[in-house]
Design a protein around this motif. Sequence first.
Motif, mmCIF file in Angstrom:
data_model
loop_
_atom_site.group_PDB
_atom_site.id
_atom_site.type_symbol
_atom_site.label_atom_id
_atom_site.label_comp_id
_atom_site.label_asym_id
_atom_site.label_seq_id
_atom_site.Cartn_x
_atom_site.Cartn_y
_atom_site.Cartn_z
ATOM 1 N N LEU A 13 0.842 -1.196 0.000
ATOM 2 C CA LEU A 13 0.000 0.000 0.000
ATOM 3 C C LEU A 13 0.879 1.248 0.000
ATOM 4 N N GLU A 14 0.651 2.122 -0.971
ATOM 5 C CA GLU A 14 1.326 3.407 -0.991
ATOM 6 C C GLU A 14 0.429 4.398 -0.265
ATOM 7 N N VAL A 15 1.004 5.147 0.650
ATOM 8 C CA VAL A 15 0.228 6.081 1.474
ATOM 9 C C VAL A 15 0.716 7.497 1.207
ATOM 10 N N PHE A 22 -5.730 10.972 4.072
ATOM 11 C CA PHE A 22 -4.753 10.047 3.500
ATOM 12 C C PHE A 22 -5.294 9.453 2.214
ATOM 13 N N PHE A 23 -4.393 9.161 1.291
ATOM 14 C CA PHE A 23 -4.737 8.539 0.017
ATOM 15 C C PHE A 23 -3.979 7.224 -0.080
ATOM 16 N N LEU A 24 -4.709 6.127 -0.307
ATOM 17 C CA LEU A 24 -4.100 4.807 -0.445
ATOM 18 C C LEU A 24 -4.075 4.417 -1.914
ATOM 19 N N SER A 25 -2.983 3.839 -2.348
ATOM 20 C CA SER A 25 -2.842 3.388 -3.729
ATOM 21 C C SER A 25 -2.058 2.092 -3.734
ATOM 22 N N GLN A 26 -2.309 1.274 -4.732
ATOM 23 C CA GLN A 26 -1.550 0.043 -4.923
ATOM 24 C C GLN A 26 -0.991 -0.011 -6.345
ATOM 25 N N ALA A 27 -0.614 1.134 -6.878
ATOM 26 C CA ALA A 27 -0.125 1.202 -8.256
ATOM 27 C C ALA A 27 1.125 0.344 -8.460
ATOM 28 N N LYS A 28 2.092 0.451 -7.567
ATOM 29 C CA LYS A 28 3.315 -0.356 -7.696
ATOM 30 C C LYS A 28 2.995 -1.833 -7.523
ATOM 31 N N TYR A 29 2.121 -2.161 -6.578
ATOM 32 C CA TYR A 29 1.727 -3.554 -6.354
ATOM 33 C C TYR A 29 1.066 -4.115 -7.619
ATOM 34 N N ALA A 30 0.177 -3.341 -8.238
ATOM 35 C CA ALA A 30 -0.501 -3.784 -9.463
ATOM 36 C C ALA A 30 0.481 -3.930 -10.611
ATOM 37 N N SER A 31 1.423 -3.000 -10.717
ATOM 38 C CA SER A 31 2.432 -3.080 -11.772
ATOM 39 C C SER A 31 3.319 -4.317 -11.593
ATOM 40 N N ASP A 32 3.719 -4.583 -10.359
ATOM 41 C CA ASP A 32 4.518 -5.777 -10.082
ATOM 42 C C ASP A 32 3.735 -7.056 -10.364
ATOM 43 N N LEU A 33 2.448 -7.037 -10.078
ATOM 44 C CA LEU A 33 1.585 -8.191 -10.338
ATOM 45 C C LEU A 33 1.475 -8.464 -11.832
ATOM 46 N N VAL A 68 0.347 -21.021 -9.972
ATOM 47 C CA VAL A 68 0.478 -19.638 -10.429
ATOM 48 C C VAL A 68 -0.891 -18.966 -10.470
ATOM 49 N N TYR A 69 -1.912 -19.684 -10.934
ATOM 50 C CA TYR A 69 -3.274 -19.142 -10.963
ATOM 51 C C TYR A 69 -3.728 -18.764 -9.561
ATOM 52 N N ARG A 70 -3.503 -19.636 -8.611
ATOM 53 C CA ARG A 70 -3.907 -19.361 -7.221
ATOM 54 C C ARG A 70 -3.155 -18.171 -6.651
ATOM 55 N N GLN A 71 -1.871 -18.059 -6.971
ATOM 56 C CA GLN A 71 -1.088 -16.920 -6.493
ATOM 57 C C GLN A 71 -1.614 -15.610 -7.082
ATOM 58 N N LEU A 72 -1.917 -15.629 -8.379
ATOM 59 C CA LEU A 72 -2.423 -14.419 -9.026
ATOM 60 C C LEU A 72 -3.797 -14.030 -8.501
ATOM 61 N N VAL A 73 -4.681 -14.990 -8.323
ATOM 62 C CA VAL A 73 -6.010 -14.683 -7.792
ATOM 63 C C VAL A 73 -5.906 -14.161 -6.364
ATOM 64 N N GLY A 74 -5.050 -14.751 -5.555
ATOM 65 C CA GLY A 74 -4.839 -14.248 -4.201
ATOM 66 C C GLY A 74 -4.318 -12.821 -4.203
ATOM 67 N N SER A 75 -3.400 -12.517 -5.115
ATOM 68 C CA SER A 75 -2.875 -11.157 -5.237
ATOM 69 C C SER A 75 -3.955 -10.193 -5.706
ATOM 70 N N LEU A 76 -4.817 -10.649 -6.607
ATOM 71 C CA LEU A 76 -5.919 -9.800 -7.062
ATOM 72 C C LEU A 76 -6.916 -9.531 -5.944
ATOM 73 N N ILE A 77 -7.143 -10.521 -5.088
ATOM 74 C CA ILE A 77 -8.032 -10.309 -3.944
ATOM 75 C C ILE A 77 -7.461 -9.205 -3.064
ATOM 76 N N TYR A 78 -6.150 -9.219 -2.821
ATOM 77 C CA TYR A 78 -5.525 -8.172 -2.023
ATOM 78 C C TYR A 78 -5.596 -6.824 -2.738
ATOM 79 N N LEU A 79 -5.528 -6.834 -4.056
ATOM 80 C CA LEU A 79 -5.591 -5.595 -4.829
ATOM 81 C C LEU A 79 -6.955 -4.920 -4.713
ATOM 82 N N THR A 80 -7.988 -5.670 -4.421
ATOM 83 C CA THR A 80 -9.319 -5.075 -4.284
ATOM 84 C C THR A 80 -9.440 -4.184 -3.048
#
Length: 120
Positions: A13-15, A22-33, A68-80
């Motif tokens: 989380l970028e703060v 406060f503004f929360l963003s996950q731009a770097k997390y999404a880019s890394d994903l 890999v599918y499970r890892q990506l879906v788990g990461s997408l859940i966190y991205l929400t």
Amino acid sequence: MKSLGPLRYFLGLEVSDSPDGFFLSQAKYASDLLARAGLRDCQVASTPLAYDVRLTPHDGSLLDDPTVYRQLVGSLIYLTVTRSDIAQAVHIVSQFMFSSNSSLTLSGYSDADWAGDPTD
């Protein structure tokens, strides 16, 4: 304890702070994903999945290694956390993380005395 300065990036989380709050963003997390999934050069879509799509376990083919599918879906859940606009699509694809005929068993353990009894 020591102060590490103002909070800027923590757990993906970028703060940013402003006078309004406060503004929360996950731009770097999404880019890394996207990079991890090999989708950095993919096309942008305003709606990631049609609203009325209905998927079944019989659509498509089974993956040889669903890790890999499970890892990506788990990461997408966190991205929400910051991207509620993808929540519907993530919900749909997360339904297929486990086989419908698997023997999934949930087990739980408790130690009420916090390991205070040396015999158990």
